[in-house]
Design a protein around this motif. Structure first.
Motif, mmCIF file in Angstrom:
data_model
loop_
_atom_site.group_PDB
_atom_site.id
_atom_site.type_symbol
_atom_site.label_atom_id
_atom_site.label_comp_id
_atom_site.label_asym_id
_atom_site.label_seq_id
_atom_site.Cartn_x
_atom_site.Cartn_y
_atom_site.Cartn_z
ATOM 1 N N THR A 1 5.870 0.416 -15.310
ATOM 2 C CA THR A 1 5.693 1.855 -15.446
ATOM 3 C C THR A 1 6.230 2.255 -16.811
ATOM 4 O O THR A 1 7.310 1.819 -17.205
ATOM 5 C CB THR A 1 6.453 2.603 -14.337
ATOM 6 N N ALA A 2 5.458 3.088 -17.524
ATOM 7 C CA ALA A 2 5.819 3.443 -18.896
ATOM 8 C C ALA A 2 6.664 4.714 -18.923
ATOM 9 O O ALA A 2 6.153 5.800 -19.164
ATOM 10 C CB ALA A 2 4.559 3.612 -19.741
ATOM 11 N N PHE A 3 7.953 4.569 -18.661
ATOM 12 C CA PHE A 3 8.827 5.742 -18.746
ATOM 13 C C PHE A 3 9.108 6.061 -20.203
ATOM 14 O O PHE A 3 8.942 5.229 -21.074
ATOM 15 C CB PHE A 3 10.147 5.482 -18.000
ATOM 16 N N GLY A 4 9.549 7.298 -20.453
ATOM 17 C CA GLY A 4 9.878 7.688 -21.818
ATOM 18 C C GLY A 4 10.658 8.986 -21.771
ATOM 19 O O GLY A 4 10.558 9.740 -20.804
ATOM 20 N N GLU A 5 11.406 9.233 -22.814
ATOM 21 C CA GLU A 5 12.288 10.408 -22.856
ATOM 22 C C GLU A 5 11.519 11.717 -22.907
ATOM 23 O O GLU A 5 12.022 12.752 -22.482
ATOM 24 C CB GLU A 5 13.182 10.316 -24.093
ATOM 25 N N HIS A 6 10.311 11.666 -23.436
ATOM 26 C CA HIS A 6 9.555 12.912 -23.661
ATOM 27 C C HIS A 6 8.860 13.407 -22.391
ATOM 28 O O HIS A 6 8.273 14.467 -22.386
ATOM 29 C CB HIS A 6 8.490 12.668 -24.727
ATOM 30 N N LEU A 7 8.928 12.659 -21.319
ATOM 31 C CA LEU A 7 8.144 13.009 -20.132
ATOM 32 C C LEU A 7 8.729 14.222 -19.408
ATOM 33 O O LEU A 7 9.937 14.376 -19.298
ATOM 34 C CB LEU A 7 8.085 11.820 -19.169
ATOM 35 N N TRP B 1 0.891 -1.169 0.000
ATOM 36 C CA TRP B 1 0.000 0.000 0.000
ATOM 37 C C TRP B 1 0.920 1.208 0.000
ATOM 38 O O TRP B 1 1.513 1.560 1.011
ATOM 39 C CB TRP B 1 -0.877 -0.044 1.246
ATOM 40 N N VAL B 2 1.039 1.811 -1.175
ATOM 41 C CA VAL B 2 2.204 2.662 -1.407
ATOM 42 C C VAL B 2 1.842 3.988 -2.064
ATOM 43 O O VAL B 2 1.037 4.038 -2.995
ATOM 44 C CB VAL B 2 3.201 1.892 -2.325
ATOM 45 N N LEU B 3 2.450 5.053 -1.531
ATOM 46 C CA LEU B 3 2.340 6.374 -2.158
ATOM 47 C C LEU B 3 3.542 6.555 -3.080
ATOM 48 O O LEU B 3 4.660 6.244 -2.695
ATOM 49 C CB LEU B 3 2.391 7.475 -1.092
ATOM 50 N N ARG B 4 3.282 7.065 -4.277
ATOM 51 C CA ARG B 4 4.408 7.260 -5.194
ATOM 52 C C ARG B 4 4.376 8.643 -5.832
ATOM 53 O O ARG B 4 3.325 9.113 -6.271
ATOM 54 C CB ARG B 4 4.369 6.231 -6.329
ATOM 55 N N ARG B 5 5.540 9.249 -5.869
ATOM 56 C CA ARG B 5 5.734 10.455 -6.676
ATOM 57 C C ARG B 5 6.966 10.182 -7.521
ATOM 58 O O ARG B 5 8.084 10.209 -7.033
ATOM 59 C CB ARG B 5 5.966 11.677 -5.777
ATOM 60 N N ILE B 6 6.721 9.901 -8.785
ATOM 61 C CA ILE B 6 7.810 9.450 -9.652
ATOM 62 C C ILE B 6 8.260 10.590 -10.549
ATOM 63 O O ILE B 6 7.451 11.197 -11.247
ATOM 64 C CB ILE B 6 7.356 8.262 -10.524
ATOM 65 N N ALA B 7 9.552 10.876 -10.512
ATOM 66 C CA ALA B 7 10.100 11.937 -11.359
ATOM 67 C C ALA B 7 10.057 11.492 -12.818
ATOM 68 O O ALA B 7 10.159 10.296 -13.107
ATOM 69 C CB ALA B 7 11.527 12.240 -10.936
ATOM 70 N N PRO B 8 9.922 12.472 -13.742
ATOM 71 C CA PRO B 8 9.828 12.098 -15.163
ATOM 72 C C PRO B 8 11.107 11.475 -15.701
ATOM 73 O O PRO B 8 11.062 10.763 -16.704
ATOM 74 C CB PRO B 8 9.530 13.433 -15.869
ATOM 75 N N ASP B 9 12.237 11.719 -15.038
ATOM 76 C CA ASP B 9 13.499 11.160 -15.549
ATOM 77 C C ASP B 9 13.945 9.933 -14.745
ATOM 78 O O ASP B 9 15.121 9.616 -14.691
ATOM 79 C CB ASP B 9 14.598 12.229 -15.531
#
Ligand SMILES: [Fe+2]
Length: 340
Positions: free
Chosen positions: A308-314, A203-211
């Motif tokens: 998680t769908a990371f990408g360079e454009h984020l 049970w997790v809170l996440r704040r994921i940076a775009p990079d």
């Protein structure tokens, strides 16, 4: 306040854990108070192991053998159609379910603030100062301590990292109120044919940076085991996914009950599924990369394959809450069960 706490302690001494939790939760709903919120974390943790959890009936809504496979694509519904039946249809017959607009925008904005408060409190080490945002319950084993690390590399990992909800007592209590308001308690009780439980670890809170770095394809059942019934609700609080500037989720709507080969070629970790295997599986279950508005919820269980769908454009951070629910009788002890 003193009287409420004393009464609650008395109830727990009599084994009336549910009543004690309800009493504190109701008082806290009327007037939020850190002491109540911290006590609620302690009680919910103690309650699960103190209470009896008889196994549910065989007729749980999710009986896999009875779920007729639908088309190999996510089921997408509106909030008004969300119930135990559509949950079973989505999670089991389609491999995953999206419920559009399940949580209101005012609530998702409020939760973003809660996550920011929690992360800031964590970085300031507020724990000892009666903070509603930073707490280690004596009934909790361990705690992800990346925030506390002096090691720059470890701190950087926080970018894609996480805080357990029960480490943030005010957020925990607020989330439970939100879950009740959208009917999750009754829907999941019907789905599992017994009461749902939450857990500390899942049970997790996440704040994921775009990079953040790329995450691997995985099934949560790979590291949790598979001998239980579960439902994960992944709730993005930020617009994300296809066409958005924050990382969404890539999903293979797996309709079978199997754990795929991990490690090997192209796999970053021993619990992630390598690229060649994923490419093969995509032929059976085409890749989905949905767009999410804040408050759209994604449901799946521990057999789903996703990353998680990371990408360079984020360019934007992505806020989300991940909540795994388990049938209370079967929740693995190492996940640290909590009374919902
Ligand atoms: Fe996962």
């Amino acid at each position: 306040m003193e009287r409420t706490l004393a009464l609650a302690e008395q109830l727990t001494a009599n084994g009336q854990w549910r009543e004690a939790v309800d009493l504190l939760a109701e008082n806290n709903r009327r007037h939020r108070d850190t002491r109540l919120e911290r006590k609620l974390v302690d009680f919910r943790l103690q309650a699960h192991s103190a209470m009896d959890w008889p196994q549910g009936g065989a007729n749980w809504a999710g009986t896999w053998e009875e779920a007729r496979p639908g088309a190999p694509e996510l089921l997408v519904i509106e909030a008004g159609d969300f119930n135990a039946q559509t949950l079973a249809e989505g999670v089991l017959a389609h491999g995953a379910l999206i419920v559009r607009g399940l949580v209101d925008r005012a609530v998702t904005d409020e939760l973003i603030e809660y996550i920011d408060n929690t992360i800031e409190a964590r970085e300031r080490h507020d724990e000892a100062h009666d903070s509603p945002w930073d707490y280690t319950s004596p009934f909790m084993e361990g705690r992800p301590n990346k925030f506390a690390s002096k090691d720059e590399k470890k701190r950087a990992k926080v970018k894609k990292g996480s805080i357990w909800v029960p480490e943030s007592p005010r957020t925990m209590q607020r989330l439970i109120e939100v879950y009740e308001s959208i009917g999750l308690r009754s829907i999941l009780t019907e789905y599992f044919a017994e009461p749902p439980a939450l857990s500390v670890r899942k049970w997790v809170l996440r704040r994921i940076a775009p990079d953040s770095m790329e995450a691997g394809w995985h099934q949560d059942g790979k590291f949790m085991g598979t001998d239980y019934n579960s439902v994960n609700m992944w709730l993005p609080l930020t617009e994300c996914g296809e066409g958005a500037n924050a990382a969404g989720m890539e999903i293979l709507p797996v309709q079978s009950r199997e754990i795929f080969e991990t490690g090997g070629e192209g796999a970053a970790f021993n619990w992630t599924v390598g690229k060649p295997v994923v490419e093969e599986l995509k032929k059976r279950w085409p890749l989905a990369h949905p767009h999410f508005n804040p408050g759209d919820a994604l449901f799946f269980d521990h057999f789903n394959l996703h990353r998680t769908a990371f990408g360079e454009h984020l360019t934007e951070p992505r806020y989300a809450v991940e909540s795994w629910f388990f049938a209370s009788s079967g929740i693995p002890a190492k996940q640290m069960p909590l009374l919902f």
